[in-house]
Scaffold this active site. Structure first.
Site, PDB file in Angstrom:
ATOM      1  N   HIS A  46       0.823  -1.274  -0.270  1.00 47.62           N
ATOM      2  CA  HIS A  46      -0.064  -0.045   0.123  1.00 47.62           C
ATOM      3  C   HIS A  46       0.858   1.174   0.093  1.00 47.62           C
ATOM      4  O   HIS A  46       0.286   2.180   0.442  1.00 47.62           O
ATOM      5  CB  HIS A  46      -0.930  -0.018   1.168  1.00 47.62           C
ATOM      6  CG  HIS A  46      -2.010  -1.159   1.369  1.00 47.62           C
ATOM      7  ND1 HIS A  46      -2.945  -1.400   0.686  1.00 47.62           N
ATOM      8  CD2 HIS A  46      -1.619  -2.495   2.045  1.00 47.62           C
ATOM      9  CE1 HIS A  46      -3.611  -2.560   0.882  1.00 47.62           C
ATOM     10  NE2 HIS A  46      -2.578  -3.201   1.656  1.00 47.62           N
ATOM     11  N   SER A  70      14.561  21.043 -16.509  1.00 51.85           N
ATOM     12  CA  SER A  70      13.344  21.916 -16.663  1.00 51.85           C
ATOM     13  C   SER A  70      13.755  23.009 -17.432  1.00 51.85           C
ATOM     14  O   SER A  70      15.039  23.728 -17.187  1.00 51.85           O
ATOM     15  CB  SER A  70      12.810  22.160 -15.118  1.00 51.85           C
ATOM     16  OG  SER A  70      11.817  23.258 -15.399  1.00 51.85           O
ATOM     17  N   LYS A  98      15.579  20.796 -11.315  1.00 48.26           N
ATOM     18  CA  LYS A  98      15.342  19.786 -11.490  1.00 48.26           C
ATOM     19  C   LYS A  98      15.780  18.550 -12.128  1.00 48.26           C
ATOM     20  O   LYS A  98      16.803  18.917 -13.213  1.00 48.26           O
ATOM     21  CB  LYS A  98      13.905  19.844 -12.493  1.00 48.26           C
ATOM     22  CG  LYS A  98      12.743  20.841 -11.794  1.00 48.26           C
ATOM     23  CD  LYS A  98      12.301  20.377 -10.812  1.00 48.26           C
ATOM     24  CE  LYS A  98      11.549  18.775 -10.981  1.00 48.26           C
ATOM     25  NZ  LYS A  98      10.284  18.980 -11.695  1.00 48.26           N
ATOM     26  N   GLU A 115       9.639   7.432 -17.306  1.00 52.15           N
ATOM     27  CA  GLU A 115       8.382   7.847 -17.537  1.00 52.15           C
ATOM     28  C   GLU A 115       7.839   7.408 -18.858  1.00 52.15           C
ATOM     29  O   GLU A 115       6.528   7.045 -19.332  1.00 52.15           O
ATOM     30  CB  GLU A 115       8.219   9.352 -17.328  1.00 52.15           C
ATOM     31  CG  GLU A 115       8.126   9.637 -15.983  1.00 52.15           C
ATOM     32  CD  GLU A 115       8.524  11.295 -15.809  1.00 52.15           C
ATOM     33  OE1 GLU A 115       8.441  11.952 -16.656  1.00 52.15           O
ATOM     34  OE2 GLU A 115       8.819  11.699 -14.494  1.00 52.15           O
TER      35      GLU A 115
END
Length: 453
Positions: free
Chosen positions: A167, A288, A294, A301
């Site tokens: 979880h 970024s 970043k 992804e």
């Protein structure tokens, strides 16, 4: 507005003899598949050579005619390889293009005998099976290499302990190698499934004709052996109608990319500053345009995103095929593009993994310690839960609670309960095959390595 004049019906078409009316240019463009099935030029030519050889053995063409056809087709293949092959307006598919060019090289009289007894229905399936078979071999090799990297990392980093999660909450301590092998177990099953798919793909359709079979006594087994197939398809009608071998590969790809997606998701989470268990190399990240700080896990992804596309391709083709009557319908052409489309350094930070461990993750070990003292597990589970609650309420780590505090919860606690508050002991206790102990993880590595080697 003047209507655009349609092309002549039979010019260069393999099927044009029956037609007297012209084909609309829009229909020709809509019907053509050459812009994507040209990728199968090699398979189409090798299949044609095998078919011509079998026709020669059957006495349908002479040996000299076969030699001319083979020589001409090899020249066509070289033109494709060199990028000098010119696609003509009426080359609606790779079969038409190759046969048209063969006629230009050796003459139409001999080239016109190539297709004797053959249908594009069997030809296209042969091309697709050969192409997919070779791609499966490549994927197999890449998957084996990927698994070898995983087990090498699991073995060399066997001593790192990290939190295991359910979880997305801290659950029990596990070895980093156990986490790696958990994904390796999924990829191992993918490898096994892929090899099963290969066996059903690697069957020769040549000699089945359009749907009814071949009337010239052609040797299907000889063609299958020449082209590297392990056998032949069973039924000529099914051969023309069937695209299960593509659907099965797309289904395999859906399962595989789902596993890749979950692997990528874990690494994305573990790479965040909140976890910082791993750090992705600069070469596989981006930044970024606005925020200088970043470092984004774009490579992972993108992998995660591919899984939805893979499933969509499988579902789309399944819906196309479900309502088609036997044997062949042009709808089956929709199997080309998804088939063609379906087939590209991580630093581990064990100190961050260890820092993320929490004594409450040893609550199960406390319950198991009580079980070894003769306490029923359900009661032990309740007692351990009260220890966790005391730790949280007093803001004192479980291993720092005094024996007196523990005995106030249950008198059966003794001083050797301290052994239950060690992460290494917790991990090593899970020694059954498949578990997270050092010996169990090494056993998994050894079993998988034996399969790969």
């Amino acid at each position: 507005m003047a209507e655009k004049k349609a092309d002549a019906p039979a010019a260069g078409m393999l099927w044009g003899g029956r037609f007297t009316g012209a084909i609309d240019p829009l229909m020709h463009k809509y019907n053509a598949s050459i812009q994507y099935d040209k990728a199968l030029f090699k398979e189409d030519i090798l299949g044609s050579i095998a078919f011509a050889r079998a026709n020669s053995k059957a006495g349908i063409i002479t040996e000299d005619e076969f030699q001319a056809i083979e020589h001409g087709l090899l020249q066509v293949m070289e033109e494709w390889k060199q990028g000098t092959f010119t696609i003509m307006p009426n080359d609606e598919d790779i079969h038409t293009a190759n046969e048209r060019r063969l006629g230009e090289i050796i003459g139409k009289d001999i080239a016109g005998k190539l297709h004797t007894g053959r249908s594009r229905n069997e030809q296209v399936v042969c091309d697709m099976r050969m192409w997919l078979r070779d791609r499966i071999r490549e994927v197999d090799g890449q998957l084996v290499a990927f698994l070898k990297v995983i087990i090498a990392r699991a073995e060399s980093e066997i001593d790192y302990i990290m939190p295991g999660y359910t979880h997305l909450q801290r659950a029990q301590p596990v070895l980093w190698g156990q986490w790696l092998m958990s994904h390796a177990a999924a990829f191992k099953q993918d490898l096994e499934r892929l090899r099963q798919v290969f066996e059903r793909v690697n069957l020769s359709p040549l000699g089945c004709g359009a749907l009814a079979g071949n009337p010239f006594g052609i040797d299907r087994y000889m063609m299958a052996e020449e082209l590297g197939f392990s056998g032949i398809t069973l039924n000529s009608m099914n051969t023309s109608a069937d695209r299960d071998f593509i659907i099965e590969f797309l289904t395999w790809n859906s399962i595989f990319t789902n596993h890749i997606s979950r692997w990528a998701e874990d690494l994305i989470i573990y790479g965040t500053s909140e976890f910082a268990f791993v750090q992705l190399a600069d070469s596989y990240t981006t930044g970024s345009s606005l925020m200088p700080n970043k470092k984004n896990s774009d490579s992972l992804e993108l992998l995660r995103g591919k899984s939805g596309r893979a499933f969509g391709q499988m579902a789309g083709l399944m819906m196309t095929m479900k309502g088609l009557p036997y044997c062949y319908a042009k709808d089956s052409q929709e199997s080309w593009e998804p088939m063609l489309d379906s087939v590209d350094t991580l630093t581990v930070r064990p100190e961050r993994m260890r820092a993320a461990l929490d004594m409450t993750m040893l609550a199960t070990d406390v319950a198991e310690w009580l079980v070894r003292k003769g306490v029923p597990f359900r009661e032990a589970h309740h007692i351990s839960g009260r220890v966790v609650a005391l730790s949280e309420n007093t803001e004192v780590s479980m291993d720092q609670l005094t024996l007196k505090q523990l005995q106030a919860i249950d008198s059966r606690f003794t001083a050797d309960i301290a052994a239950a508050f060690e992460y290494e002991s917790s991990v090593e206790a899970k020694s059954a095959p498949g578990g997270t102990s050092r010996s169990a993880v090494l056993g998994q590595i050894q079993e998988l390595r034996a399969i790969l080697d």
